[in-house]
Write an enzyme that holds these catalytic residues in place. Structure first.
Site, PDB file in Angstrom:
ATOM      1  N   LYS A 175      10.892  -2.080   1.638  1.00 15.83           N
ATOM      2  CA  LYS A 175      10.365  -2.633   2.884  1.00 15.83           C
ATOM      3  C   LYS A 175       9.347  -3.721   2.547  1.00 15.83           C
ATOM      4  O   LYS A 175       8.240  -3.433   2.113  1.00 15.83           O
ATOM      5  CB  LYS A 175       9.676  -1.560   3.726  1.00 15.83           C
ATOM      6  CG  LYS A 175       9.329  -2.062   5.135  1.00 15.83           C
ATOM      7  CD  LYS A 175       8.224  -1.271   5.795  1.00 15.83           C
ATOM      8  CE  LYS A 175       6.860  -1.784   5.430  1.00 15.83           C
ATOM      9  NZ  LYS A 175       6.589  -3.161   5.972  1.00 15.83           N
ATOM     10  N   GLU A 250      -0.936   0.389  -6.013  1.00 13.35           N
ATOM     11  CA  GLU A 250      -1.782  -0.742  -6.421  1.00 13.35           C
ATOM     12  C   GLU A 250      -2.506  -1.212  -5.176  1.00 13.35           C
ATOM     13  O   GLU A 250      -1.895  -1.752  -4.256  1.00 13.35           O
ATOM     14  CB  GLU A 250      -0.929  -1.850  -7.038  1.00 13.35           C
ATOM     15  CG  GLU A 250      -1.732  -2.823  -7.901  1.00 13.35           C
ATOM     16  CD  GLU A 250      -2.203  -4.036  -7.145  1.00 13.35           C
ATOM     17  OE1 GLU A 250      -3.260  -3.938  -6.465  1.00 13.35           O
ATOM     18  OE2 GLU A 250      -1.539  -5.069  -7.222  1.00 13.35           O
ATOM     19  N   CYS A 284      -4.975 -10.007  -4.959  1.00 17.07           N
ATOM     20  CA  CYS A 284      -5.638  -8.730  -5.213  1.00 17.07           C
ATOM     21  C   CYS A 284      -6.586  -8.789  -6.402  1.00 17.07           C
ATOM     22  O   CYS A 284      -7.575  -8.061  -6.462  1.00 17.07           O
ATOM     23  CB  CYS A 284      -4.600  -7.623  -5.414  1.00 17.07           C
ATOM     24  SG  CYS A 284      -3.466  -7.910  -6.788  1.00 17.07           S
ATOM     25  N   GLU A 385     -13.561  -5.898  -0.390  1.00 13.82           N
ATOM     26  CA  GLU A 385     -12.578  -6.946  -0.629  1.00 13.82           C
ATOM     27  C   GLU A 385     -12.396  -7.783   0.630  1.00 13.82           C
ATOM     28  O   GLU A 385     -11.992  -7.276   1.671  1.00 13.82           O
ATOM     29  CB  GLU A 385     -11.251  -6.306  -1.039  1.00 13.82           C
ATOM     30  CG  GLU A 385     -10.181  -7.286  -1.450  1.00 13.82           C
ATOM     31  CD  GLU A 385      -8.904  -6.585  -1.905  1.00 13.82           C
ATOM     32  OE1 GLU A 385      -8.244  -7.100  -2.810  1.00 13.82           O
ATOM     33  OE2 GLU A 385      -8.581  -5.516  -1.340  1.00 13.82           O
TER      34      GLU A 385
END
Length: 493
Positions: A175, A250, A284, A385
């Site tokens: 997906k 992750e 990331c 983040e």
């Protein structure tokens, strides 16, 4: 506009609900494609197909080299269609087309790497302590794998999952992010062309809260691999307990880049820019947390700000563009809130901190490259983040303080050390709790090296041999070459 379809059991088809989603170019908000919107029913059916294919066909039993040859064909087709794929990726994400071309080269290399190593490690013999026995370890595929990929590097992240899963003999349901599915759809077309058998690789196109939940929860799934945000990753992990399936996560990071006074400042500034502003900071591993030795702070910041002010924003297809837009209006609003939080906390805004005023950029989701200084370790913008073109700067006076600051995070994905003293660099690297640390470099990847994080950046590894091992399980086989009766039970009269 033709509706792009999902791919289940070797057939391109519309979703059961017939719902559709428009895919938007973040540069100007134009509709670039319409795709079918998969739902829970589609996801469950795709998993059922993958389960049946794994259990009842010979895909997993083929000689590894046969599966590797198929994966090698996929690599060749990606290389052949590189320009088309790069253009689709830029339309989908807004990044510069040159960055997208680099991505396609990396993706080709990932498929070739796994095709090349797939048959090089069939297991091992172990010296058995029991006389007249043979002990060996073999690798087998995990089984049915579901793979959920993010919007920032749609096809690159997909390749890290698809290539090892296929060569190892698994079946899968992928997906992609519902807002950036176009290159993944194209590569499934190339996989079909390369001869991936029906039912081995399936593609659904719905949203995470519907389709993604089914892929995480299903008891017919043996492994779920997820790349994305921390909070969603926690939900995936919880859902996977339904049948104690394998999980690989992750989950991003807040990545430090330590700049020592003995570093070459021109190189360090250039590396800091490269570490943050590619793809508008939507990376990331972006080194958005600069930790600069106090004695060079002013000189470093002066050089940095001069170059940040010169970064050219624009259409990813324009040769002069250095940074494109953010992915969506929703994400733009998150970055705006993030920057406002930094101002409220007392960080000093040196440049940026707003949307651009140029008329040519008003239809896109642009945000100016932004730098804060006078930052403290406990600030929200230092710890969380932001996933945008926002850089924070802290200072340190000793090596020990730099390491302490770098490790002061719940994340542990990546980090950097910039210094001409390699002994110092090695001391720092040995103490930095991160899955990847670059020395006098930043944001460099290649298929041979594993990728993954410490702490809440997730667990498991992609790329390298460990990336293949995620999709294999070990089986120990003991064979008695001279069997004899023990006569332990019921032998006496």
């Amino acid at each position: 506009m033709t509706v792009k379809k999902q791919y289940i059991n070797g057939k391109w088809e519309l979703s059961q609900s017939n719902h559709e989603r428009e895919i938007i170019n973040p540069f100007n908000q134009e509709v670039i494609a319409t795709v079918t919107e998969s739902d829970e029913t589609d996801a469950a059916r795709a998993i059922k197909v993958a389960r049946k294919t794994f259990d009842e066909t010979d895909w997993k039993d083929l000689p590894t080299i046969e599966r590797a040859n198929i994966v090698r064909k996929i690599a060749a087709f990606i290389e052949r269609d590189k320009e088309e794929l790069a253009e689709l990726e830029t339309l989908d994400t807004g990044k510069t087309v040159e960055e997208s071309r680099w991505d396609m080269d990396d993706i080709t290399n990932v498929f070739r790497f796994y095709a090349d190593i797939a048959d090089k490690d069939g297991g091992e013999l172990i010296d058995s302590p029991i006389p007249n026995t043979m002990s060996r370890v073999v690798y087998e595929p995990v089984g049915v794998c579901t793979q959920i990929t993010p919007w920032n590097y749609p096809l690159l992240q997909a390749s890290w999952k698809l290539a090892p899963a296929l060569v190892a003999g698994n079946t899968l349901v992928m997906k992609p992010s519902e807002i950036t599915p176009l290159t993944t759809i194209k590569v499934f077309e190339l996989m079909e062309e390369a001869g991936v058998p029906s039912g081995v690789a399936n593609l659904v196109l719905g949203a995470g809260h519907t389709v993604g939940s089914v892929l995480s929860e299903s008891e017919d799934v043996d492994l779920v691999s997820f790349t994305g945000g921390l909070e969603t990753g926690k939900k995936v992990m919880q859902a996977a307990t339904s049948n104690v399936k394998h999980v690989a996560l992750e989950l991003g990071g807040k990545n430090p880049n330590i700049i020592f006074a003995d570093a070459d400042l021109d190189i360090a500034v250039d590396g800091a820019l490269n570490g943050v502003f590619f793809h508008a900071g939507q990376v990331c591993s972006a080194g958005t947390r600069l930790i600069v030795e106090e004695s060079i702070h002013d000189a470093f910041v002066e050089m940095l700000i001069k170059r940040v002010k010169n970064i050219r924003l624009g259409n990813g297809f324009d040769e002069d563009t250095e940074m494109g837009p953010l992915i969506s209006e929703e994400h733009l609003n998150k970055v705006i809130h993030y920057v406002e939080k930094g101002k409220e906390e007392g960080a000093k805004l040196l440049v940026g901190g707003s949307q651009p005023e140029e008329a040519t950029l008003q239809d896109g989701f642009f945000y100016l490259p932004t730098v804060f200084t006078d930052c403290q370790s406990d600030m929200y913008i230092v710890q969380e983040e932001g996933f945008g073109p926002v850089m924070t700067i802290e200072t340190f006076t000793t090596e020990e303080e730099a390491i302490t600051l770098a490790n002061d995070s719940r994340y542990g994905l990546s980090g950097g050390v910039q210094t001409n003293d390699l002994h110092k660099a090695e001391r720092c690297v040995n103490q930095m709790r991160m899955g990847t640390v670059w020395v006098n470099e930043y944001n460099v990847y290649f298929p041979e090296a594993p990728w993954g994080g410490y702490k809440q950046s997730g667990f498991g590894r992609e790329l390298g041999k460990p990336g293949l091992d995620e999709y294999r399980v070990q089986k120990h086989i003991l064979t008695n070459l001279a069997p004899e009766s023990m006569n332990w039970f019921g032998a006496s009269e």
